[in-house]
Design a protein around this motif. Structure first.
Motif, PDB file in Angstrom:
ATOM      1  N   GLU A 147     -13.278  77.918 108.243  1.00 35.92           N
ATOM      2  CA  GLU A 147     -11.936  77.396 108.541  1.00 35.92           C
ATOM      3  C   GLU A 147     -11.816  75.934 108.131  1.00 35.92           C
ATOM      4  O   GLU A 147     -10.765  75.487 107.690  1.00 35.92           O
ATOM      5  CB  GLU A 147     -11.635  77.536 110.040  1.00 35.92           C
ATOM      6  CG  GLU A 147     -11.365  78.972 110.487  1.00 35.92           C
ATOM      7  CD  GLU A 147     -11.219  79.066 112.000  1.00 35.92           C
ATOM      8  OE1 GLU A 147     -11.397  78.025 112.679  1.00 35.92           O
ATOM      9  OE2 GLU A 147     -10.935  80.169 112.501  1.00 35.92           O
ATOM     10  N   GLN A 148     -12.910  75.190 108.266  1.00 32.35           N
ATOM     11  CA  GLN A 148     -12.900  73.776 107.897  1.00 32.35           C
ATOM     12  C   GLN A 148     -12.914  73.571 106.385  1.00 32.35           C
ATOM     13  O   GLN A 148     -12.663  72.468 105.904  1.00 32.35           O
ATOM     14  CB  GLN A 148     -14.118  73.072 108.511  1.00 32.35           C
ATOM     15  CG  GLN A 148     -14.105  73.010 110.028  1.00 32.35           C
ATOM     16  CD  GLN A 148     -12.975  72.161 110.569  1.00 32.35           C
ATOM     17  OE1 GLN A 148     -12.833  71.002 110.221  1.00 32.35           O
ATOM     18  NE2 GLN A 148     -12.141  72.749 111.422  1.00 32.35           N
ATOM     19  N   GLY A 149     -13.233  74.629 105.632  1.00 30.23           N
ATOM     20  CA  GLY A 149     -13.257  74.512 104.178  1.00 30.23           C
ATOM     21  C   GLY A 149     -14.403  73.657 103.669  1.00 30.23           C
ATOM     22  O   GLY A 149     -14.254  72.956 102.654  1.00 30.23           O
ATOM     23  N   ILE A 150     -15.548  73.696 104.351  1.00 34.15           N
ATOM     24  CA  ILE A 150     -16.658  72.803 103.991  1.00 34.15           C
ATOM     25  C   ILE A 150     -17.894  73.567 103.523  1.00 34.15           C
ATOM     26  O   ILE A 150     -18.932  72.969 103.256  1.00 34.15           O
ATOM     27  CB  ILE A 150     -17.037  71.897 105.186  1.00 34.15           C
ATOM     28  CG1 ILE A 150     -17.410  72.742 106.412  1.00 34.15           C
ATOM     29  CG2 ILE A 150     -15.906  70.945 105.513  1.00 34.15           C
ATOM     30  CD1 ILE A 150     -17.834  71.927 107.619  1.00 34.15           C
ATOM     31  N   VAL A 151     -17.791  74.909 103.421  1.00 34.76           N
ATOM     32  CA  VAL A 151     -18.928  75.728 103.011  1.00 34.76           C
ATOM     33  C   VAL A 151     -19.011  75.753 101.481  1.00 34.76           C
ATOM     34  O   VAL A 151     -18.053  76.128 100.798  1.00 34.76           O
ATOM     35  CB  VAL A 151     -18.801  77.163 103.555  1.00 34.76           C
ATOM     36  CG1 VAL A 151     -19.981  78.016 103.078  1.00 34.76           C
ATOM     37  CG2 VAL A 151     -18.734  77.155 105.076  1.00 34.76           C
ATOM     38  N   THR A 152     -20.161  75.354 100.941  1.00 30.39           N
ATOM     39  CA  THR A 152     -20.356  75.384  99.488  1.00 30.39           C
ATOM     40  C   THR A 152     -21.274  76.525  99.054  1.00 30.39           C
ATOM     41  O   THR A 152     -21.295  76.896  97.882  1.00 30.39           O
ATOM     42  CB  THR A 152     -20.946  74.046  98.992  1.00 30.39           C
ATOM     43  OG1 THR A 152     -22.209  73.818  99.642  1.00 30.39           O
ATOM     44  CG2 THR A 152     -19.994  72.903  99.292  1.00 30.39           C
ATOM     45  N   ASP A 153     -22.051  77.100  99.989  1.00 29.82           N
ATOM     46  CA  ASP A 153     -22.909  78.236  99.667  1.00 29.82           C
ATOM     47  C   ASP A 153     -23.168  79.029 100.935  1.00 29.82           C
ATOM     48  O   ASP A 153     -23.310  78.455 102.022  1.00 29.82           O
ATOM     49  CB  ASP A 153     -24.228  77.750  99.058  1.00 29.82           C
ATOM     50  CG  ASP A 153     -24.957  78.869  98.304  1.00 29.82           C
ATOM     51  OD1 ASP A 153     -24.359  79.956  98.156  1.00 29.82           O
ATOM     52  OD2 ASP A 153     -26.104  78.649  97.872  1.00 29.82           O
ATOM     53  N   ASP A 154     -23.233  80.351 100.799  1.00 31.26           N
ATOM     54  CA  ASP A 154     -23.409  81.219 101.972  1.00 31.26           C
ATOM     55  C   ASP A 154     -24.234  82.426 101.541  1.00 31.26           C
ATOM     56  O   ASP A 154     -23.747  83.289 100.798  1.00 31.26           O
ATOM     57  CB  ASP A 154     -22.044  81.652 102.510  1.00 31.26           C
ATOM     58  CG  ASP A 154     -22.165  82.568 103.723  1.00 31.26           C
ATOM     59  OD1 ASP A 154     -23.070  82.347 104.530  1.00 31.26           O
ATOM     60  OD2 ASP A 154     -21.351  83.506 103.832  1.00 31.26           O
ATOM     61  N   ILE A 155     -25.494  82.507 102.009  1.00 27.28           N
ATOM     62  CA  ILE A 155     -26.396  83.577 101.605  1.00 27.28           C
ATOM     63  C   ILE A 155     -26.844  84.350 102.840  1.00 27.28           C
ATOM     64  O   ILE A 155     -27.335  83.769 103.814  1.00 27.28           O
ATOM     65  CB  ILE A 155     -27.643  83.000 100.888  1.00 27.28           C
ATOM     66  CG1 ILE A 155     -27.216  82.209  99.646  1.00 27.28           C
ATOM     67  CG2 ILE A 155     -28.600  84.131 100.495  1.00 27.28           C
ATOM     68  CD1 ILE A 155     -28.366  81.485  98.981  1.00 27.28           C
ATOM     69  N   GLN A 156     -26.652  85.660 102.798  1.00 25.82           N
ATOM     70  CA  GLN A 156     -27.083  86.487 103.914  1.00 25.82           C
ATOM     71  C   GLN A 156     -28.593  86.716 103.842  1.00 25.82           C
ATOM     72  O   GLN A 156     -29.148  86.998 102.782  1.00 25.82           O
ATOM     73  CB  GLN A 156     -26.346  87.826 103.910  1.00 25.82           C
ATOM     74  CG  GLN A 156     -26.685  88.702 105.114  1.00 25.82           C
ATOM     75  CD  GLN A 156     -25.801  89.927 105.204  1.00 25.82           C
ATOM     76  OE1 GLN A 156     -24.668  89.920 104.717  1.00 25.82           O
ATOM     77  NE2 GLN A 156     -26.299  90.980 105.821  1.00 25.82           N
ATOM     78  N   THR A 157     -29.263  86.607 104.990  1.00 22.94           N
ATOM     79  CA  THR A 157     -30.701  86.826 105.091  1.00 22.94           C
ATOM     80  C   THR A 157     -30.977  87.974 106.066  1.00 22.94           C
ATOM     81  O   THR A 157     -30.040  88.576 106.609  1.00 22.94           O
ATOM     82  CB  THR A 157     -31.414  85.561 105.577  1.00 22.94           C
ATOM     83  OG1 THR A 157     -31.002  85.279 106.932  1.00 22.94           O
ATOM     84  CG2 THR A 157     -31.067  84.373 104.682  1.00 22.94           C
ATOM     85  N   GLU A 158     -32.241  88.252 106.321  1.00 20.26           N
ATOM     86  CA  GLU A 158     -32.591  89.317 107.254  1.00 20.26           C
ATOM     87  C   GLU A 158     -32.187  88.987 108.681  1.00 20.26           C
ATOM     88  O   GLU A 158     -31.915  89.878 109.484  1.00 20.26           O
ATOM     89  CB  GLU A 158     -34.096  89.581 107.196  1.00 20.26           C
ATOM     90  CG  GLU A 158     -34.571  90.166 105.877  1.00 20.26           C
ATOM     91  CD  GLU A 158     -36.062  90.473 105.894  1.00 20.26           C
ATOM     92  OE1 GLU A 158     -36.712  90.197 106.941  1.00 20.26           O
ATOM     93  OE2 GLU A 158     -36.578  90.972 104.884  1.00 20.26           O
ATOM     94  N   THR A 159     -32.135  87.711 109.012  1.00 24.13           N
ATOM     95  CA  THR A 159     -31.839  87.302 110.401  1.00 24.13           C
ATOM     96  C   THR A 159     -30.436  86.720 110.574  1.00 24.13           C
ATOM     97  O   THR A 159     -29.989  86.497 111.690  1.00 24.13           O
ATOM     98  CB  THR A 159     -32.854  86.256 110.880  1.00 24.13           C
ATOM     99  OG1 THR A 159     -32.833  85.133 109.974  1.00 24.13           O
ATOM    100  CG2 THR A 159     -34.257  86.856 110.904  1.00 24.13           C
ATOM    101  N   GLY A 160     -29.741  86.450 109.475  1.00 28.77           N
ATOM    102  CA  GLY A 160     -28.415  85.838 109.599  1.00 28.77           C
ATOM    103  C   GLY A 160     -27.911  85.301 108.285  1.00 28.77           C
ATOM    104  O   GLY A 160     -27.830  86.036 107.296  1.00 28.77           O
ATOM    105  N   TYR A 161     -27.588  83.980 108.267  1.00 27.62           N
ATOM    106  CA  TYR A 161     -27.006  83.377 107.071  1.00 27.62           C
ATOM    107  C   TYR A 161     -27.599  81.994 106.836  1.00 27.62           C
ATOM    108  O   TYR A 161     -27.793  81.216 107.773  1.00 27.62           O
ATOM    109  CB  TYR A 161     -25.481  83.243 107.213  1.00 27.62           C
ATOM    110  CG  TYR A 161     -24.766  84.553 107.459  1.00 27.62           C
ATOM    111  CD1 TYR A 161     -24.335  85.349 106.399  1.00 27.62           C
ATOM    112  CD2 TYR A 161     -24.531  84.988 108.764  1.00 27.62           C
ATOM    113  CE1 TYR A 161     -23.691  86.553 106.631  1.00 27.62           C
ATOM    114  CE2 TYR A 161     -23.879  86.197 109.002  1.00 27.62           C
ATOM    115  CZ  TYR A 161     -23.468  86.973 107.924  1.00 27.62           C
ATOM    116  OH  TYR A 161     -22.830  88.159 108.153  1.00 27.62           O
TER     117      TYR A 161
END
Length: 399
Positions: A368-382
């Protein structure tokens, strides 16, 4: 000091419509009387004044227990309000937004429930407000309790719906790439007049305590070309009833979200320093005084003599984050506007966050803040890479 406190109490009474203040005095209490508050001699003295002036309502600027209230009303044959009851009346008369109205009514009901010796007056009213001041009603304690509990349950249900709507509005506003500037200060410090001067809006502004209750927001463009959102908030006051701190959480949340807090002081007031301490204590209790950048604005320099005004301006010029202005004449406003943009520039830094699947709310907030530059899903989360300001970092910690 008793005299300034009495002046403020009279101003509070004057802020309530339909009240004509016919007298005020400081009553020294060498000893607090549990059942009657005052001694017999003082009660009789005040009773004679009440009868001579044909007074219908007595206001006590302090806490009066339910038993004391009942006994004094019986002794004087009048209605009586303590400080909390009076402020609740004023807030009820001024609240305009759906949430503000509901929260004030809930605060009033919680206050009323502790005073079941009083007549419950929601069924019949002679005027607006909460009904403490006028109108007959049921007098049976059990009927009072049932009526209050049923009303509280209904209000809580309505408030839940309103809060959900407000949450959606706040989420939408969080996506707007404009910093928020919140005006705070003691009641009647001139916040709304300053707000009107800065934004060109026409918010209700009057030389009256609690002229503004509900949060008002406007977008303005600074001389630098930067856009910001200004927020005008409820005025603080010493000994603010705890019920009202909760009741106006909506207004205080605007302060929690602010990128910059502007503490407006009535520098012409004899108790300006004491008022400032009251405001800072409330801000600290909310946890915002240290997190958010804060500047101080000494307002109403047009109300002091020339020598004092020159000294205030000189001190402001030599002190960081301090401005001497007059929201009425516009003096000092250009400098304040010019500096706001610089105060709002918060350098961004990159950070890597490891969120679990259970932290969905936190992850959604970052997007919502528009501040995410990368987002990778892992086995436990992100694993998320964000580019944020120090204030956004502090807000994320609160989540």
């Amino acid at each position: 000091m008793a005299e300034p406190a009495l002046e403020e109490a009279v101003a509070l009474a004057a802020a309530l419509p339909d009240l004509d203040v016919v007298g005020a005095e400081v009553v020294r209490l060498p000893k607090m009387h549990a059942g009657m508050l005052f001694g017999k001699g003082k009660i009789e003295e005040i009773k004679q004044r009440i009868q001579a002036e044909e007074v219908e309502l007595v206001l006590v600027d302090g806490h009066v227990s339910p038993v004391q209230q009942r006994n004094l009303e019986k002794a004087w044959d009048v209605k009586l309000l303590d400080r909390t009851g009076l402020i609740l009346e004023i807030f009820s008369d001024r609240a305009r937004t759906a949430e503000g109205v509901l929260q004030v009514e809930m605060a009033a009901l919680s206050y009323q429930r502790t005073r079941l010796v009083r007549a419950w007056t929601h069924l019949e009213r002679q005027r607006g407000g909460l009904g403490f001041v006028g109108g007959p009603g049921e007098t049976q304690v059990e009927a009072d309790r049932r009526a209050i509990d049923m009303q509280l349950k209904s209000l809580r249900q309505n408030l839940e719906k309103v809060v959900k709507t407000r949450t959606l509005h706040r989420a939408a506003r969080a996506k707007v790439p404009y910093p928020i500037v919140a005006l705070v200060g003691y009641t009647n410090a001139g916040k709304s007049t300053l707000f009107n001067r800065l934004t060109g809006a026409d918010v209700f502004a009057k030389d009256m305590l609690f002229a503004t209750l509900d949060p008002t927001m406007r977008k303005i463009t600074l001389p630098s070309g930067d856009d910001v959102i200004m927020s005008d908030t409820v005025g603080f006051i010493s000994d603010l009833p705890t019920e009202l701190v909760a009741a106006f959480r909506a207004t205080l949340e605007e302060v929690l979200d602010a990128d910059l807090i502007v503490h407006v002081r009535d520098i012409s007031h004899a108790q300006s320093e004491e008022q400032s301490k009251d405001v800072m204590q409330i801000l600290e209790s909310l946890g915002v005084a240290e997190e958010s950048p804060l500047i101080e604005v000494w307002n109403k320099i047009d109300r002091v003599d020339d020598e004092t005004r020159d000294a205030l301006i000189t001190k402001a010029d030599r002190t960081d984050d301090l401005y001497a202005v007059s929201a009425i004449t516009g003096a000092g406003m250009d400098q304040l506007l010019d500096d706001l943009a610089g105060k709002l520039k918060d350098p961004r830094t990159e950070a890597t966050l490891n969120l679990t699947f259970a932290q969905g709310r936190e992850r959604a907030w970052l997007f919502e803040q528009g501040i995410v530059t990368d987002d990778i899903q892992t086995e436990t989360g992100y694993d998320m890479v964000v580019f944020w300001t120090s204030l956004q970092k502090e807000r994320f910690k609160r989540l």
